[in-house]
Design an enzyme around this catalytic site. Sequence first.
Site, PDB file in Angstrom:
ATOM      1  N   PHE A 134       0.849  -1.196   0.000  1.00 50.33           N
ATOM      2  CA  PHE A 134       0.000   0.000   0.000  1.00 50.33           C
ATOM      3  C   PHE A 134       0.881   1.242   0.000  1.00 50.33           C
ATOM      4  CE2 PHE A 134      -2.292   3.485   2.016  1.00 50.33           C
ATOM      5  CZ  PHE A 134      -3.473   3.485   1.299  1.00 50.33           C
ATOM      6  N   ASP A 219       9.183   2.586   1.788  1.00 45.87           N
ATOM      7  CA  ASP A 219       8.023   3.392   2.158  1.00 45.87           C
ATOM      8  C   ASP A 219       7.812   3.186   3.653  1.00 45.87           C
ATOM      9  OD1 ASP A 219       5.526   4.320   2.849  1.00 45.87           O
ATOM     10  OD2 ASP A 219       4.502   3.506   1.089  1.00 45.87           O
ATOM     11  N   LYS A 248       2.324   9.838   8.168  1.00 43.94           N
ATOM     12  CA  LYS A 248       1.642   9.471   9.403  1.00 43.94           C
ATOM     13  C   LYS A 248       2.334  10.032  10.653  1.00 43.94           C
ATOM     14  CE  LYS A 248      -1.167   5.851   7.623  1.00 43.94           C
ATOM     15  NZ  LYS A 248      -0.788   5.094   6.439  1.00 43.94           N
TER      16      LYS A 248
HETATM   17  C1  LIG Z   1      -0.948   5.435   4.975  1.00 48.00           C
HETATM   18  C2  LIG Z   1       0.106   5.014   4.032  1.00 48.00           C
HETATM   19  C3  LIG Z   1       0.361   5.737   2.844  1.00 48.00           C
HETATM   20  C4  LIG Z   1      -0.491   6.895   2.399  1.00 48.00           C
HETATM   21  O1  LIG Z   1      -0.399   7.993   3.252  1.00 48.00           O
HETATM   22  P1  LIG Z   1      -1.500   9.148   3.148  1.00 48.00           P
HETATM   23  O2  LIG Z   1      -1.024  10.181   4.119  1.00 48.00           O
HETATM   24  O3  LIG Z   1      -2.817   8.541   3.518  1.00 48.00           O
HETATM   25  O4  LIG Z   1      -1.496   9.624   1.749  1.00 48.00           O
HETATM   26  C5  LIG Z   1       1.414   5.326   2.053  1.00 48.00           C
HETATM   27  N1  LIG Z   1       2.171   4.273   2.391  1.00 48.00           N
HETATM   28  C6  LIG Z   1       1.969   3.570   3.517  1.00 48.00           C
HETATM   29  C7  LIG Z   1       2.867   2.433   3.850  1.00 48.00           C
HETATM   30  C8  LIG Z   1       0.913   3.903   4.372  1.00 48.00           C
HETATM   31  O5  LIG Z   1       0.682   3.181   5.468  1.00 48.00           O
END
Ligand SMILES: *Cc1c(COP(=O)(O)O)cnc(C)c1O
Length: 396
Positions: A134, A219, A248
Amino acid sequence: MEFSQFNVNTLMEITSRPDLVFVRGEGSWLEDQSGKRYLDFVQGWAVNSLGHSAPEMVRALQEQAGKLMNPSPAFYNVPSLELAQRLTDASVFDRVFFANSGAEANEGAIKLARKWGRVNRNGAYKIITMNHGFHGRTLATMSASGKPGWDTMFAPQVEGFPKAEINDLDSVRALIDAQTVAIMLEPVQGEAGVIPATREFMQGLRKLADEHGILFIVDEVQTGMGRTGTMFAYQQFDVTPDIMTLGKGIGGGVPLAALLARESVSVFSPGEQGGTYNGNPLCTAVGVAVFDALAKPGFLESVQARGRQLSEGLLALSAKHGMGGERGLGLLRALVLDRDDGPAIVDAARKQSPQGLLLNAPRGNLLRFMPALNVSEGEISSMLEQLDALIVAVRK
Ligand SMILES: *Cc1c(COP(=O)(O)O)cnc(C)c1O
């Protein structure tokens, strides 16, 4: 206040929400319109590192709001420089680009890798990502994600994201060709259900990337900023990535994200990357306050201790109720249920009275736990006790 006094139909329905309107938060607790309190083990999806309305964040916001909110990204400002210094000092990276969301930081990582490929690898542009990964909800990051169904939802996708399997090095190797510029993954797949990459896999990816002259991107939007018990999760795998994204927890609840790269990879030229709010002092001042709290002596050790407590407690529940164990790193953990009653447990937990409990079920047979990083030992014990009773009640 009554729920019925609010007209919720003025909002687009992008998710199905319970009939609650939250009005206040403090630490691990939330309060709804009726005054009912909830012990929060979701924390805005692993966002509120220091809990709700942490005093050091409120102070930073108030002080900075009275000083300077937005001179524009065309000029330097103090908090963004202070935060960039802290992040580069604490990591293997040399340069930072601040963004407003994890998706935007990942878009930046994708653009940076493609630019690097144009300069260094004959226009190579493909980024190998993982099935079930994700990376966000923009078109490019949805395309980079491996969520089932996302390939057709807003077709056509952005091209150039072949999918491999996490912890299967051969599946990555098989996809590398002359057009490949990078490999990108979450060190622990969060939305997929808290699936950690193995040490062998992460080290194997670094080696593969070196052998083929391509980039290794992590990420860490969910795993970064202390969530896994170290400032960044990659540090636990003894690997040196080329690019990292944060989101986050870096803002502790305010919209802040970051793209970090090593010097040799920082190849944007002026005009190629930007954004109206990027690096604004209001949010980066909060980022500094959050960072300084995480960097205090003993803070990350306490995250590790609470992570162990949560892990042991979940394991005990799993054994008691015949479930499939638990997994995760630090305070990003999941309990593997033996049946698909995760959503029923989440509902029952929220509806408890007089106090509710907020949990998350990213899949039918999985409960995910993302408490504040400063959650107390007593709050974890209380959550585990409540969960034990909830499992019995839901299954009776
Ligand atoms: C939440 C998340 C995102 C997206 O972040 P947003 O601030 O919602 O755009 C991308 N990568 C990972 C691993 C995430 O957990």
